[in-house]
Scaffold this motif. Structure first.
Motif, PDB file in Angstrom:
ATOM      1  N   SER A   8     -25.445 -73.602  35.652  1.00  8.64           N
ATOM      2  CA  SER A   8     -24.851 -72.244  35.549  1.00  8.64           C
ATOM      3  C   SER A   8     -23.356 -72.043  35.194  1.00  8.64           C
ATOM      4  CB  SER A   8     -25.032 -71.291  36.812  1.00  8.64           C
ATOM      5  OG  SER A   8     -26.356 -71.346  37.367  1.00  8.64           O
ATOM      6  N   LYS A   9     -22.503 -72.990  35.798  1.00  8.92           N
ATOM      7  CA  LYS A   9     -21.078 -72.785  35.214  1.00  8.92           C
ATOM      8  C   LYS A   9     -20.867 -73.034  33.831  1.00  8.92           C
ATOM      9  CE  LYS A   9     -18.981 -73.565  39.867  1.00  8.92           C
ATOM     10  NZ  LYS A   9     -18.305 -74.629  40.608  1.00  8.92           N
ATOM     11  N   LEU A  10     -21.731 -74.202  33.422  1.00  9.06           N
ATOM     12  CA  LEU A  10     -21.704 -74.587  32.014  1.00  9.06           C
ATOM     13  C   LEU A  10     -22.107 -73.691  31.070  1.00  9.06           C
ATOM     14  CD1 LEU A  10     -20.869 -76.843  30.018  1.00  9.06           C
ATOM     15  CD2 LEU A  10     -23.324 -77.805  30.369  1.00  9.06           C
ATOM     16  N   LYS A  11     -23.168 -72.926  31.509  1.00  9.80           N
ATOM     17  CA  LYS A  11     -23.591 -71.759  30.527  1.00  9.80           C
ATOM     18  C   LYS A  11     -22.719 -70.522  30.467  1.00  9.80           C
ATOM     19  CE  LYS A  11     -28.782 -72.108  31.348  1.00  9.80           C
ATOM     20  NZ  LYS A  11     -29.761 -71.568  31.616  1.00  9.80           N
ATOM     21  N   ALA A  12     -21.899 -70.372  31.617  1.00  7.33           N
ATOM     22  CA  ALA A  12     -21.095 -69.479  31.493  1.00  7.33           C
ATOM     23  C   ALA A  12     -19.924 -69.756  30.530  1.00  7.33           C
ATOM     24  CB  ALA A  12     -20.417 -69.048  33.100  1.00  7.33           C
ATOM     25  N   ILE A  13     -19.388 -70.815  30.733  1.00  6.47           N
ATOM     26  CA  ILE A  13     -18.268 -71.462  30.001  1.00  6.47           C
ATOM     27  C   ILE A  13     -18.587 -71.323  28.331  1.00  6.47           C
ATOM     28  CG2 ILE A  13     -17.169 -73.539  29.352  1.00  6.47           C
ATOM     29  CD1 ILE A  13     -17.144 -74.318  32.129  1.00  6.47           C
ATOM     30  N   ILE A  14     -19.771 -71.844  28.170  1.00  2.35           N
ATOM     31  CA  ILE A  14     -20.275 -71.784  26.733  1.00  2.35           C
ATOM     32  C   ILE A  14     -20.354 -70.438  26.370  1.00  2.35           C
ATOM     33  CG2 ILE A  14     -22.222 -72.404  25.408  1.00  2.35           C
ATOM     34  CD1 ILE A  14     -23.023 -74.826  27.208  1.00  2.35           C
ATOM     35  N   GLY A  15     -20.960 -69.331  27.265  1.00  2.00           N
ATOM     36  CA  GLY A  15     -20.892 -67.903  26.834  1.00  2.00           C
ATOM     37  C   GLY A  15     -19.595 -67.688  26.363  1.00  2.00           C
ATOM     38  N   LEU A  17     -16.833 -69.197  25.614  1.00  2.00           N
ATOM     39  CA  LEU A  17     -16.163 -69.783  24.471  1.00  2.00           C
ATOM     40  C   LEU A  17     -16.943 -69.313  23.238  1.00  2.00           C
ATOM     41  CD1 LEU A  17     -16.506 -73.596  25.335  1.00  2.00           C
ATOM     42  CD2 LEU A  17     -14.258 -72.167  25.098  1.00  2.00           C
ATOM     43  N   ALA A  18     -18.309 -68.811  23.206  1.00  2.00           N
ATOM     44  CA  ALA A  18     -18.913 -68.225  22.013  1.00  2.00           C
ATOM     45  C   ALA A  18     -18.534 -66.791  21.828  1.00  2.00           C
ATOM     46  CB  ALA A  18     -20.376 -67.877  22.439  1.00  2.00           C
ATOM     47  N   VAL A  19     -17.910 -66.084  22.976  1.00  2.00           N
ATOM     48  CA  VAL A  19     -17.142 -64.662  22.712  1.00  2.00           C
ATOM     49  C   VAL A  19     -16.094 -64.933  22.052  1.00  2.00           C
ATOM     50  CG1 VAL A  19     -16.471 -62.738  23.928  1.00  2.00           C
ATOM     51  CG2 VAL A  19     -18.585 -63.728  24.755  1.00  2.00           C
ATOM     52  N   LEU A  20     -15.275 -65.927  22.646  1.00  2.00           N
ATOM     53  CA  LEU A  20     -13.989 -66.316  21.884  1.00  2.00           C
ATOM     54  C   LEU A  20     -14.023 -66.528  20.499  1.00  2.00           C
ATOM     55  CD1 LEU A  20     -12.068 -68.076  24.894  1.00  2.00           C
ATOM     56  CD2 LEU A  20     -11.983 -65.577  24.047  1.00  2.00           C
ATOM     57  N   LEU A  21     -15.217 -67.370  20.175  1.00  2.00           N
ATOM     58  CA  LEU A  21     -15.217 -67.869  18.698  1.00  2.00           C
ATOM     59  C   LEU A  21     -15.463 -66.482  17.668  1.00  2.00           C
ATOM     60  CD1 LEU A  21     -15.521 -69.992  16.638  1.00  2.00           C
ATOM     61  CD2 LEU A  21     -17.755 -70.414  17.383  1.00  2.00           C
ATOM     62  N   ILE A  22     -16.625 -65.929  18.362  1.00  2.00           N
ATOM     63  CA  ILE A  22     -16.744 -64.571  17.574  1.00  2.00           C
ATOM     64  C   ILE A  22     -15.743 -63.567  17.626  1.00  2.00           C
ATOM     65  CG2 ILE A  22     -18.527 -62.448  17.595  1.00  2.00           C
ATOM     66  CD1 ILE A  22     -20.452 -64.155  19.089  1.00  2.00           C
ATOM     67  N   GLY A  23     -14.919 -63.422  18.437  1.00  2.00           N
ATOM     68  CA  GLY A  23     -13.599 -62.788  18.481  1.00  2.00           C
ATOM     69  C   GLY A  23     -12.670 -63.088  17.556  1.00  2.00           C
ATOM     70  N   SER A  24     -12.674 -64.469  17.485  1.00  2.00           N
ATOM     71  CA  SER A  24     -11.563 -65.151  16.543  1.00  2.00           C
ATOM     72  C   SER A  24     -11.732 -64.908  15.175  1.00  2.00           C
ATOM     73  CB  SER A  24     -11.470 -66.566  16.920  1.00  2.00           C
ATOM     74  OG  SER A  24     -10.994 -66.709  18.145  1.00  2.00           O
TER      75      SER A  24
END
Length: 294
Positions: A8-15, A17-24
């Motif tokens: 679950s923690k891994l999923k949260a981290i990936i989420g 990171l995905a948000v940060l990537l989209i923002g970037s």
């Protein structure tokens, strides 16, 4: 259970990171878009600046051509051209933002309108000058024609004056001389002998002349004997550079009609031979004749 929490923690981290990537990605896209917009704006402003500079240069060229024609509006044209030159110098040094470019465009439009108004005035002046030039040329032609006509009239008047002068001169004719012996009683006896002669009678006619000036006319009569002596008064008179020695003068009241003149020249010891009789109107010889005594 522990594996499930890790997952679950891994999923949260990936989420995250995905948000940060989209923002970037969104931020990078915005920066790129803003840069392209800025570049487009800079290019557009530069192009419009060059366009305004070209329009101002065209205005200056128009003013230069009008000033070269040297009309009465030259001072006003020079003043307006200087405004154009000043505005061009200011525009070349400006940073070229939209606000300043709009200001220069507005000033250009005002200068362009002023130029159009001045050019209309210049055209009116040129047409007026052409009309004046045409009228001046016509006047010159008329003056030249009048001058030529006056010269012809002057020539004709001079010829007429000469003709009148010649025509107004009095004609002396029928100059005759006779010799006489005068008795104590006063009786005159014609003779052709020198030894018997003690008086000469000289006659001539002044012809009628309607255009001659009337009044007293004086003639100088010169009688020269066979020994080349002037008889009578032997008086001398000058006419200009010439001098005349005469025997006597006769003055006639002339009234434009024929006049018979008769004069006597007394003398003694008349020589034998040919005598010459000359009649002068001032310094001009108008009649001559001769006779002989034996």
């Amino acid at each position: 259970m522990e594996n499930q929490n890790s997952h679950s923690k891994l999923k949260a981290i990936i989420g995250i990171l995905a948000v940060l990537l989209i923002g970037s990605l969104i931020y990078i896209f915005k920066l790129t878009s803003d840069a392209n917009t800025l570049q487009t704006t800079v290019t557009t402003v530069k192009s419009e600046k060059e366009s305004v500079l070209k329009d101002l240069a065209d205005l200056k060229t128009t003013y230069d051509a009008a000033i070269a024609e040297n009309t009465s509006m030259s001072d006003e044209l020079i003043a307006e051209r200087d405004k154009v030159v000043k505005l061009m110098a200011e525009l070349k040094t400006t940073k070229g933002d939209n606000a300043s470019l709009l200001k220069y465009k507005s000033q250009y439009k005002a200068l362009e309108q002023k130029m159009q108004n001045l050019m209309q005035e210049v055209e009116v002046l040129k047409k007026q000058n052409q009309s004046l030039t045409t009228n001046l040329d016509s006047t010159k032609v008329v003056l030249e024609d009048n001058k030529k006509y006056n010269q012809v009239l002057v020539g004709q008047n001079e010829e007429l004056a000469k003709t009148v002068e010649l025509g107004s001169k009095l004609s002396v004719a029928n100059l005759k001389t006779a010799s006489y012996k005068v008795r104590s009683s006063g009786k005159q006896i014609a003779t052709d002998k020198a030894s018997r002669t003690d008086m000469l009678k000289i006659n001539f006619t002044i012809a009628e002349n309607k255009i001659a000036k009337s009044g007293d006319k004086t003639y100088y009569v010169q009688v020269i004997d066979s020994k080349n002596n002037v008889l009578g008064d032997k008086a001398t008179i000058s006419f200009g550079d010439n001098s005349l020695t005469y025997s006597f003068t006769t003055t006639v009241k002339y009234e434009n009609k024929t006049v018979e003149v008769s004069e006597q020249l007394p003398g003694k010891d008349f020589a034998k031979g040919t005598y010459f009789v000359n009649v002068f109107d001032k310094g001009e010889l108008v009649s001559k004749s001769s006779f002989s005594l034996r």
